[in-house]
Enzyme design. Structure first.
Site, short mmCIF file in Angstrom:
data_model
loop_
_atom_site.label_atom_id
_atom_site.label_comp_id
_atom_site.label_asym_id
_atom_site.label_seq_id
_atom_site.Cartn_x
_atom_site.Cartn_y
_atom_site.Cartn_z
N LYS A 177 0.92 -1.28 0.01
CA LYS A 177 0.19 0.11 0.10
C LYS A 177 0.75 1.30 -0.17
O LYS A 177 2.16 1.11 0.28
CB LYS A 177 -1.11 0.02 1.29
CG LYS A 177 -0.07 -0.01 2.56
CD LYS A 177 -1.21 -0.44 3.74
CE LYS A 177 -0.24 -0.49 4.93
NZ LYS A 177 -1.16 -1.10 5.99
N TYR B 2 16.56 29.20 9.51
CA TYR B 2 15.45 29.90 10.17
C TYR B 2 15.44 29.93 11.61
O TYR B 2 15.57 29.04 12.06
CB TYR B 2 14.26 29.20 9.31
CG TYR B 2 14.03 29.52 8.02
CD1 TYR B 2 13.85 30.89 7.53
CD2 TYR B 2 13.92 28.24 7.21
CE1 TYR B 2 13.66 30.96 6.18
CE2 TYR B 2 13.69 28.67 5.69
CZ TYR B 2 13.61 29.98 5.25
OH TYR B 2 13.12 30.24 3.99
C1 LIG Z 1 -0.16 -1.89 6.74
C2 LIG Z 1 -0.62 -3.31 7.18
C3 LIG Z 1 0.14 -4.52 7.52
C4 LIG Z 1 1.73 -4.36 7.24
O1 LIG Z 1 2.21 -3.76 8.48
P1 LIG Z 1 3.81 -3.49 8.62
O2 LIG Z 1 3.75 -2.95 10.13
O3 LIG Z 1 4.44 -2.32 7.94
O4 LIG Z 1 4.28 -4.71 8.38
C5 LIG Z 1 -0.42 -5.61 7.74
N1 LIG Z 1 -1.79 -5.79 7.88
C6 LIG Z 1 -2.55 -4.74 7.49
C7 LIG Z 1 -3.99 -4.72 7.66
C8 LIG Z 1 -2.05 -3.38 7.30
O5 LIG Z 1 -2.90 -2.36 7.13
#
Ligand SMILES: *Cc1c(COP(=O)(O)O)cnc(C)c1O
Length: 358
Positions: free
Chosen positions: A35, A255
């Site tokens: 994702k 800054y």
């Molecule tokens: C994002 C997500 C993962 C992966 O999580 P990580 O901590 O990056 O391994 C697994 N399961 C679900 C349902 C997620 O939303």
């Protein structure tokens, strides 16, 4: 010479991490979570390299359709599910697995007229209290899905951990036990583990693991480093020194004048700022590698630049800087900015160029 950041993405590191995760969970299938543009690594390019996993996890339907459009025929799991009949039909037509996490989605499945049934994952809320059906509602919803003609039987089952990154927190054990109690004897595949669960909860590996961050070579555990699990960073964020300035004792830099030189020194200005995805909240002292040596970032991060105290080191315009990645753990930069490696990896902006090293 160009002075702009380049995210180097290394295939050998990705493959190493897949091998490591396979060795850690040898009896589980691997759903590679890609994702958010594969955590900022580039969705299509990364999934082409991940040709030896069992499927891909995505948050939203747009991400999954983009993957299908790129020619990806693998198993794709829509981890937030769908919310409208048109999207459910898209999922059916493109053979996307759909996560069902509330009663409204069960009703949608029961009412929909689909061209073909869909694979579903019923998500149980075992303690995260974000998505998922409550334990007391699970048996009834499971029964309905088991009799739903739009569902390829049997429904698969999943849950998600809320504190698996905290070693020793008993909540994770409680979540595992609740999930196992509810799904005991049911036929579908089971999946519980994100990266932190995969790395630290072997009794929960079950049929599928769902790692994201660990695939990209970062450690999700609080205070953790990739090397603790022999993982290798896939992304190295590189840029260049665009100016070297003399600064006298007592003079401020940047800054807000938040930092002043303690003695006469030199400042290397590096072409990387929050406009590229470097965290503006990184504090003075956050390390930057220049020519392979660590130096402290000082003063505030600007949009296009950050400033590094290099003393009298022989550093010149055009020298190489590494902001995170090989030789400089992204976890360490995240700690210094009071954030998590996830946010830094996902947060690279459109201005950053990508170089894929096969
Ligand atoms: C994002 C997500 C993962 C992966 O999580 P990580 O901590 O990056 O391994 C697994 N399961 C679900 C349902 C997620 O939303």
């Amino acid at each position: 010479m160009r002075f702009s950041p380049v995210a180097e993405i290394r295939r050998s590191a990705l493959q190493h991490n897949v091998r490591r995760l396979r060795a850690i969970a040898p009896n589980s299938k691997l759903l590679a979570v890609v994702k958010a543009n594969a955590y900022g690594h580039g969705l299509v390019a990364l999934t082409r390299w991940l040709d030896n996993v069992d499927g891909f996890g995505l948050a939203r339907i747009e991400e999954a359709l983009a993957l299908r459009e790129s020619g990806n025929r693998a198993r794709l799991v829509l981890m937030e599910g769908v919310f409208a009949e048109a999207d459910l039909e898209q999922a059916a037509r493109h053979q996307l697995d759909v996560v069902i996490h509330d009663a409204e989605q069960v009703r949608l499945l029961e009412r929909a007229r689909l061209s073909q049934p869909v694979v579903i994952w019923l998500k149980i809320d075992s303690g995260m209290h974000r998505l998922g059906v409550r334990a007391e509602d699970f048996p009834d919803l499971y029964q309905r899905l088991s009799h739903c003609a739009n569902v390829i039987q049997p429904p698969h089952l999943m849950t998600h951990f809320s504190v698996a990154d905290e070693p020793g927190n008993p909540e994770t054990q409680r979540q595992i036990e609740l999930f196992h109690r509810l799904v005991q004897g049911l036929p579908g595949d089971k999946a519980l583990c994100n990266s932190a669960g995969t790395l630290t909860q072997p009794e929960a590996h079950s049929d599928w693991i769902r790692p994201g961050l660990a695939l990209y070579g970062a450690n999700p555990m609080m205070g953790g480093r990739a090397e603790h699990f022999d993982l290798q960073p896939v992304m190295t964020m590189r840029s260049k020194v665009l100016a070297v300035r003399k600064v006298k004792a007592g003079e401020p830099v940047g800054y807000g004048q938040t930092w002043r030189a303690k003695q006469d020194t030199h400042i290397a200005v590096v072409a990387m700022g929050y406009g590229d995805g470097y965290p503006r909240h990184a504090v003075s002292g956050t390390p930057v590698l220049i020519n392979g040596q660590r130096y402290p970032m000082v003063g505030r991060v600007s949009m296009d630049m950050l400033t590094v105290e290099v003393g009298s080191a022989p550093i010149q315009v055009g020298d190489d800087a590494v902001l995170w990645g090989e030789g400089l753990p992204v976890e360490e930069i995240a700690d210094r900015a009071e954030t998590i490696p996830y946010e830094l990896l996902c947060g690279t902006t459109a201005r950053v160029q990508y170089r894929y090293i096969n």
